[in-house]
Design a protein around this motif. Structure first.
Motif, PDB file in Angstrom:
ATOM      1  N   GLU A 119       0.830  -1.205   0.000  1.00  0.00           N
ATOM      2  CA  GLU A 119       0.000   0.000   0.000  1.00  0.00           C
ATOM      3  C   GLU A 119       0.861   1.249   0.000  1.00  0.00           C
ATOM      4  O   GLU A 119       1.853   1.321   0.716  1.00  0.00           O
ATOM      5  N   GLY A 120       0.447   2.248  -0.780  1.00  0.00           N
ATOM      6  CA  GLY A 120       1.139   3.527  -0.729  1.00  0.00           C
ATOM      7  C   GLY A 120       0.998   4.171   0.629  1.00  0.00           C
ATOM      8  O   GLY A 120       1.949   4.726   1.176  1.00  0.00           O
ATOM      9  N   THR A 177      -4.697   4.189   4.681  1.00  0.00           N
ATOM     10  CA  THR A 177      -5.835   4.309   3.764  1.00  0.00           C
ATOM     11  C   THR A 177      -5.610   3.351   2.591  1.00  0.00           C
ATOM     12  O   THR A 177      -5.311   3.787   1.484  1.00  0.00           O
ATOM     13  N   PRO A 178      -5.755   2.058   2.841  1.00  0.00           N
ATOM     14  CA  PRO A 178      -5.398   1.061   1.821  1.00  0.00           C
ATOM     15  C   PRO A 178      -6.352   1.065   0.633  1.00  0.00           C
ATOM     16  O   PRO A 178      -7.560   1.267   0.784  1.00  0.00           O
ATOM     17  N   GLN A 208      -8.679  -3.987   1.831  1.00  0.00           N
ATOM     18  CA  GLN A 208      -9.581  -3.063   2.503  1.00  0.00           C
ATOM     19  C   GLN A 208     -10.347  -3.766   3.618  1.00  0.00           C
ATOM     20  O   GLN A 208     -10.739  -4.924   3.487  1.00  0.00           O
ATOM     21  N   THR A 209     -10.540  -3.055   4.705  1.00  0.00           N
ATOM     22  CA  THR A 209     -11.324  -3.571   5.828  1.00  0.00           C
ATOM     23  C   THR A 209     -12.799  -3.292   5.603  1.00  0.00           C
ATOM     24  O   THR A 209     -13.179  -2.179   5.231  1.00  0.00           O
ATOM     25  N   VAL A 210     -13.613  -4.322   5.800  1.00  0.00           N
ATOM     26  CA  VAL A 210     -15.064  -4.161   5.818  1.00  0.00           C
ATOM     27  C   VAL A 210     -15.478  -4.303   7.278  1.00  0.00           C
ATOM     28  O   VAL A 210     -15.512  -5.416   7.815  1.00  0.00           O
ATOM     29  N   PHE A 225     -10.570  -7.431  -1.349  1.00  0.00           N
ATOM     30  CA  PHE A 225      -9.510  -6.907  -2.195  1.00  0.00           C
ATOM     31  C   PHE A 225     -10.076  -5.845  -3.121  1.00  0.00           C
ATOM     32  O   PHE A 225     -11.112  -6.044  -3.766  1.00  0.00           O
ATOM     33  N   GLY A 226      -9.437  -4.709  -3.190  1.00  0.00           N
ATOM     34  CA  GLY A 226      -9.815  -3.640  -4.104  1.00  0.00           C
ATOM     35  C   GLY A 226      -8.719  -3.457  -5.142  1.00  0.00           C
ATOM     36  O   GLY A 226      -7.772  -4.240  -5.164  1.00  0.00           O
TER      37      GLY A 226
END
Length: 224
Positions: free
Chosen positions: A202-203, A207-208, A212-214, A221-222
């Motif tokens: 992640e950059g 704020t990935p 991503q967290t749900v 995965f995004g």
């Protein structure tokens, strides 16, 4: 036959696990201190390290950090307690899994084999997601065309999530697919591995855009 380095200071435990794991088909090297373990690690290039956290001299947490800094060799930690201090500390240091002592050889063997299987996957070609490229045949990952070194567990987690972008995986589903824990397992294994994976791909891990967290469910995965 897997080459296993066992770092354990208790001579009875060390000898017992050496014999038992040898009967399960592993080639076992041993060390009784953190310093000896690191020397053996550098010279023997094991496939996996089984590491006791409570070691004289350099403790197991520091040994784990140095092993992780040196490469992607997986680590299973042995802890005399199942409490948060040992478990969270070991996972944060980079361990892939843990077994609470007294370690049953059959359980430890199963965990070893599960970890070693994580570097294998059914190939479906190259997955490209923005600047992230995942080659499922070569089992390599690159970001902005630069290779990203991942441990077998981190790689298996990324392969699992990225095969179905947008699908939400619960922590228990990930434990079953990545760690092969077919019981109500420890979600901290998942959360710590996600943190380590985000730090590499992640950059901005805070704020990935990929893992991503749900909230209240798990991870997906995004980008989606």
């Amino acid at each position: 036959m897997a080459a296993i380095l066992l770092i354990e200071d208790d001579p009875l435990v060390r000898r017992g696990l050496q014999l038992a794991l040898g009967r399960h088909g592993h080639d076992i090297r041993t060390a009784e201190t953190g310093e000896d373990g690191l020397r053996e690690f550098r010279t023997s290039t094991p496939d996996l390290v089984v590491l006791d956290l409570m070691l004289p001299g350099i403790d197991g947490l520091e040994v784990c950090r140095r092993i992780r800094a040196a490469g992607e060799v997986p680590v299973i930690m042995l802890t005399a307690r199942g409490d948060d201090f040992d478990v969270v500390g070991g996972l944060a240091a980079g361990a892939d899994d843990y077994v609470v002592k007294p370690a049953q050889p059959t359980v430890l063997d199963a965990r070893i084999r599960a970890v070693l299987r994580r570097s294998t996957s059914t190939s479906d070609g190259v997955r490209v997601h923005r600047d992230l490229e995942i080659d499922t045949a070569a089992l390599t990952v690159s970001l902005h065309s630069k290779p990203v070194p991942l441990t077998p567990t981190e790689l298996r987690l990324l392969l699992t999530l990225s095969r179905a972008p947008g699908r939400v995986f619960s922590r228990q589903q990930l434990l079953e697919e990545v760690w092969e824990h077919d019981y109500l397992g420890d979600s901290r294994l998942v959360d710590n591995c996600v943190q380590r994976l985000r730090a590499k791909i992640e950059g901005d891990p805070a704020t990935p855009e990929y893992v991503q967290t749900v909230r209240g469910f798990g991870y997906r995965f995004g980008p989606v």
